[in-house]
Design a protein around this motif. Structure first.
Motif, mmCIF file in Angstrom:
data_model
loop_
_atom_site.group_PDB
_atom_site.id
_atom_site.type_symbol
_atom_site.label_atom_id
_atom_site.label_comp_id
_atom_site.label_asym_id
_atom_site.label_seq_id
_atom_site.Cartn_x
_atom_site.Cartn_y
_atom_site.Cartn_z
ATOM 1 N N MET A 39 -44.434 8.245 -24.351
ATOM 2 C CA MET A 39 -43.661 9.316 -25.183
ATOM 3 C C MET A 39 -44.019 10.574 -25.022
ATOM 4 N N THR A 40 -45.416 10.679 -24.988
ATOM 5 C CA THR A 40 -46.012 12.096 -25.035
ATOM 6 C C THR A 40 -45.716 12.534 -23.772
ATOM 7 N N SER A 41 -45.799 11.938 -22.710
ATOM 8 C CA SER A 41 -45.606 12.437 -21.118
ATOM 9 C C SER A 41 -44.242 12.689 -21.026
ATOM 10 N N HIS A 42 -43.247 11.848 -21.516
ATOM 11 C CA HIS A 42 -41.811 12.248 -21.336
ATOM 12 C C HIS A 42 -41.449 13.682 -22.027
ATOM 13 N N ILE A 43 -42.130 13.565 -23.411
ATOM 14 C CA ILE A 43 -41.589 14.839 -24.065
ATOM 15 C C ILE A 43 -42.155 16.033 -23.374
ATOM 16 N N LEU A 44 -43.215 15.884 -22.855
ATOM 17 C CA LEU A 44 -43.794 17.029 -21.907
ATOM 18 C C LEU A 44 -42.754 17.610 -20.920
ATOM 19 N N LYS A 45 -42.341 16.568 -20.189
ATOM 20 C CA LYS A 45 -41.488 16.586 -18.902
ATOM 21 C C LYS A 45 -40.254 17.432 -19.487
ATOM 22 N N HIS A 46 -39.574 16.984 -20.676
ATOM 23 C CA HIS A 46 -38.385 17.695 -21.118
ATOM 24 C C HIS A 46 -38.999 19.012 -21.772
ATOM 25 N N ALA A 47 -40.022 19.235 -22.204
ATOM 26 C CA ALA A 47 -40.442 20.690 -22.978
ATOM 27 C C ALA A 47 -40.518 21.565 -21.987
ATOM 28 N N ILE A 48 -41.156 21.287 -20.711
ATOM 29 C CA ILE A 48 -41.385 22.096 -19.716
ATOM 30 C C ILE A 48 -40.035 22.249 -18.645
ATOM 31 N N GLY A 49 -39.085 21.520 -18.955
ATOM 32 C CA GLY A 49 -37.826 21.654 -18.252
ATOM 33 C C GLY A 49 -36.610 22.139 -19.148
ATOM 34 N N ARG A 50 -35.586 21.469 -19.550
ATOM 35 C CA ARG A 50 -34.500 21.964 -20.264
ATOM 36 C C ARG A 50 -34.472 22.064 -21.461
ATOM 37 N N GLY A 51 -35.638 21.313 -22.180
ATOM 38 C CA GLY A 51 -35.981 21.408 -23.513
ATOM 39 C C GLY A 51 -35.890 20.117 -24.087
ATOM 40 N N SER A 155 -34.355 27.131 -16.104
ATOM 41 C CA SER A 155 -34.834 26.736 -17.439
ATOM 42 C C SER A 155 -36.388 26.508 -17.227
ATOM 43 N N PHE A 156 -36.873 25.834 -16.309
ATOM 44 C CA PHE A 156 -38.273 25.731 -16.016
ATOM 45 C C PHE A 156 -39.050 26.932 -15.971
ATOM 46 N N CYS A 157 -38.330 28.041 -15.578
ATOM 47 C CA CYS A 157 -39.111 29.342 -15.249
ATOM 48 C C CYS A 157 -39.219 30.182 -16.419
ATOM 49 N N SER A 158 -37.968 29.924 -17.433
ATOM 50 C CA SER A 158 -38.138 30.440 -18.737
ATOM 51 C C SER A 158 -39.093 29.804 -19.688
ATOM 52 N N HIS A 159 -39.392 28.522 -19.201
ATOM 53 C CA HIS A 159 -40.649 27.830 -20.211
ATOM 54 C C HIS A 159 -41.757 28.014 -19.608
ATOM 55 N N ALA A 160 -42.014 28.741 -18.151
ATOM 56 C CA ALA A 160 -43.255 28.808 -17.608
ATOM 57 C C ALA A 160 -44.670 29.232 -18.339
ATOM 58 N N ARG A 161 -44.328 30.213 -19.088
ATOM 59 C CA ARG A 161 -45.639 30.834 -19.720
ATOM 60 C C ARG A 161 -45.946 29.774 -20.717
ATOM 61 N N PHE A 162 -45.194 28.765 -21.432
ATOM 62 C CA PHE A 162 -45.550 28.051 -22.368
ATOM 63 C C PHE A 162 -46.071 26.577 -21.705
ATOM 64 N N SER A 163 -45.549 26.327 -20.587
ATOM 65 C CA SER A 163 -45.854 24.982 -19.654
ATOM 66 C C SER A 163 -47.151 25.242 -19.109
ATOM 67 N N LEU A 164 -47.339 26.565 -18.481
ATOM 68 C CA LEU A 164 -48.593 26.576 -17.657
ATOM 69 C C LEU A 164 -49.810 26.702 -18.377
ATOM 70 N N SER A 165 -49.587 27.127 -19.865
ATOM 71 C CA SER A 165 -50.669 27.028 -20.744
ATOM 72 C C SER A 165 -50.898 25.915 -21.367
ATOM 73 N N GLN A 169 -50.936 21.651 -14.266
ATOM 74 C CA GLN A 169 -50.717 20.957 -12.955
ATOM 75 C C GLN A 169 -49.375 20.153 -12.970
ATOM 76 N N GLU A 170 -49.035 19.725 -14.392
ATOM 77 C CA GLU A 170 -47.910 18.865 -14.567
ATOM 78 C C GLU A 170 -46.625 19.748 -14.314
ATOM 79 N N THR A 171 -47.007 21.055 -14.654
ATOM 80 C CA THR A 171 -45.736 22.144 -14.485
ATOM 81 C C THR A 171 -45.451 22.295 -13.174
ATOM 82 N N VAL A 172 -46.692 22.670 -12.295
ATOM 83 C CA VAL A 172 -46.547 23.080 -11.016
ATOM 84 C C VAL A 172 -45.968 21.936 -10.286
ATOM 85 N N TRP A 173 -46.406 20.673 -10.248
ATOM 86 C CA TRP A 173 -45.846 19.582 -9.476
ATOM 87 C C TRP A 173 -44.486 19.144 -10.028
ATOM 88 N N THR A 174 -43.760 19.263 -11.139
ATOM 89 C CA THR A 174 -42.660 19.029 -11.387
ATOM 90 C C THR A 174 -41.988 20.097 -10.886
#
Length: 184
Positions: A39-51, A155-165, A169-174
């Motif tokens: 659940m934690t990793s799946h929520i991450l996937k969506h948080a760094i992507g579409r929401g 959408s990924f780009c709009s969340h990039a600052r948050f995601s990269l922080s 690694q997950e953000t870049v590979w995704t």
């Protein structure tokens, strides 16, 4: 993904029976520990992507509440570190405690200093909601696969600052996987 896969093996599942009217079926479900990691990793996937939506956050809050006696906090933190999502999971659990009422003693980070500010995650939840479907910037669903991929990439780009922080690694590979899927 490769780091996460090493945590999942068939031995650490339990079988439950599901009954619907006169029929029943047995299914294997992940252990509480694996469920929290999934659940934690799946929520991450969506948080760094579409929401990500509030409902998914509530699902995780409820899972933490139901399994906290079954899963040792220290063990769960070690798993998050090994999976490379410790900073993310710490921030996510802080969010659950602060905004959704998860009792702090039911978080794997109980008694630990707050790791990061979680207002970026709150913005993502409020802006996009249910997997980004309510984000006004992306309210029109394109017909072509190429346009949908570009919309997801934006959408990924709009969340990039948050995601990269919180999970660089997950953000870049995704993002690379998204681009590779379009090019390949």
């Amino acid at each position: 993904n490769s780091r996460l896969k090493k945590f999942f093996d068939i031995i650490d599942t339990k079988e439950i029976e599901i009954r619907v009217e006169d029929a029943s079926s047995k299914v294997c479900i992940p252990s509480a520990r694996e469920n929290l990691l999934l659940m934690t990793s799946h929520i991450l996937k969506h948080a760094i992507g579409r929401g990500i939506g509030l409902r998914q956050m509530c699902d995780l809050t409820r899972a933490c509440h139901k399994s906290h006696a079954e899963v040792e906090s220290e063990e769960m933190r070690r798993i998050y570190v090994s999976a490379g999502i410790d900073k993310w999971s710490h921030m996510l659990h802080d969010f659950l405690c602060e905004w959704l009422g998860l009792p702090e003693d039911e978080s794997p980070y109980s008694g630990m200093k707050k790791k990061t500010e979680n207002s970026g995650l709150l913005s993502i939840v409020i802006e996009g909601g249910n997997f980004g479907h309510y984000d006004g910037r992306y309210s029109v669903y394109p017909d072509s696969q190429w346009e949908r991929k570009m919309q997801t990439f934006k959408s990924f780009c709009s969340h990039a600052r948050f995601s990269l922080s919180v999970a660089w690694q997950e953000t870049v590979w995704t993002m690379l996987s998204l681009v590779k899927g379009q090019i390949g």
